[in-house]
Design a protein around this motif. Sequence first.
Motif, mmCIF file in Angstrom:
data_model
loop_
_atom_site.group_PDB
_atom_site.id
_atom_site.type_symbol
_atom_site.label_atom_id
_atom_site.label_comp_id
_atom_site.label_asym_id
_atom_site.label_seq_id
_atom_site.Cartn_x
_atom_site.Cartn_y
_atom_site.Cartn_z
ATOM 1 N N GLY A 82 -33.530 12.211 1.284
ATOM 2 C CA GLY A 82 -32.657 12.946 0.301
ATOM 3 C C GLY A 82 -31.928 13.775 0.910
ATOM 4 O O GLY A 82 -30.560 14.049 0.581
ATOM 5 N N TYR A 117 -24.991 9.488 -3.486
ATOM 6 C CA TYR A 117 -25.563 9.495 -5.089
ATOM 7 C C TYR A 117 -26.858 9.265 -5.201
ATOM 8 O O TYR A 117 -27.272 9.945 -6.294
ATOM 9 N N ALA A 118 -27.522 8.881 -4.404
ATOM 10 C CA ALA A 118 -29.162 8.698 -4.551
ATOM 11 C C ALA A 118 -29.923 9.942 -4.147
ATOM 12 O O ALA A 118 -30.847 10.254 -4.533
ATOM 13 N N PRO A 120 -29.829 13.388 -4.754
ATOM 14 C CA PRO A 120 -30.604 14.168 -5.568
ATOM 15 C C PRO A 120 -31.638 13.769 -6.246
ATOM 16 O O PRO A 120 -32.687 14.417 -6.320
ATOM 17 N N ASN A 121 -31.904 12.699 -6.723
ATOM 18 C CA ASN A 121 -32.850 11.991 -7.109
ATOM 19 C C ASN A 121 -34.174 11.678 -6.172
ATOM 20 O O ASN A 121 -35.363 11.830 -6.615
ATOM 21 N N LEU A 122 -33.678 11.416 -5.079
ATOM 22 C CA LEU A 122 -35.013 11.325 -3.920
ATOM 23 C C LEU A 122 -35.326 12.635 -3.630
ATOM 24 O O LEU A 122 -36.610 12.714 -3.566
ATOM 25 N N MET A 124 -35.410 15.176 -5.682
ATOM 26 C CA MET A 124 -36.335 15.496 -7.115
ATOM 27 C C MET A 124 -37.822 14.747 -6.818
ATOM 28 O O MET A 124 -38.787 15.219 -7.247
ATOM 29 N N LEU A 125 -37.653 13.540 -6.764
ATOM 30 C CA LEU A 125 -38.872 12.615 -6.819
ATOM 31 C C LEU A 125 -39.982 13.207 -5.684
ATOM 32 O O LEU A 125 -41.124 13.127 -5.974
ATOM 33 N N THR A 129 -43.477 14.644 -6.253
ATOM 34 C CA THR A 129 -44.697 13.975 -5.787
ATOM 35 C C THR A 129 -45.657 15.085 -5.472
ATOM 36 O O THR A 129 -46.773 15.040 -5.397
#
Length: 148
Positions: A82, A117-118, A120-122, A124-125, A129
């Motif tokens: 991320g 685009y991906a 922030p999601n990576l 956060m994931l 975890t």
Amino acid sequence: MTSRQSDFDPRYDAAFQRGGGDGGTGIQRFTAEAPQVVEISDVPAVSHPTSAPPQVWVELERRQRKYRLAAWGLAGGLVVLGLFGLFADLIVPPEPAEPQMNYSGYMNEPWTMRLRYAAPNLIMLGVITAIVQVVIEQMQAFRMRMGR
């Protein structure tokens, strides 16, 4: 000048003092002998038959170590990927050529822009975890301390 109150302050009565008397009657509550001491222990007298011996916990720890390392590696990898996605344009600069049009007439974005685009999601994931892994490890450590 005389007052109607006496000079005696009732707050200093012996009944209100440590080891004081019995309401001002002059009887003291002191005894010559010390009270008996009773030992209280938090350790149970008999061990629980359901508690697992330490060997079982060592075996369980050895079997789960690879999964714990895999979960921590996954969390760290997601956060690093991320962060790379956030700064991919700076790390890998786009080609200076003009952006090309795709078949529908829109301009193609470089792959680094799509990765942004991906990102922030990576991140956060990966953080979620890691938090779940900490909770699971703390629950297991609590069970080991309690002997269950």
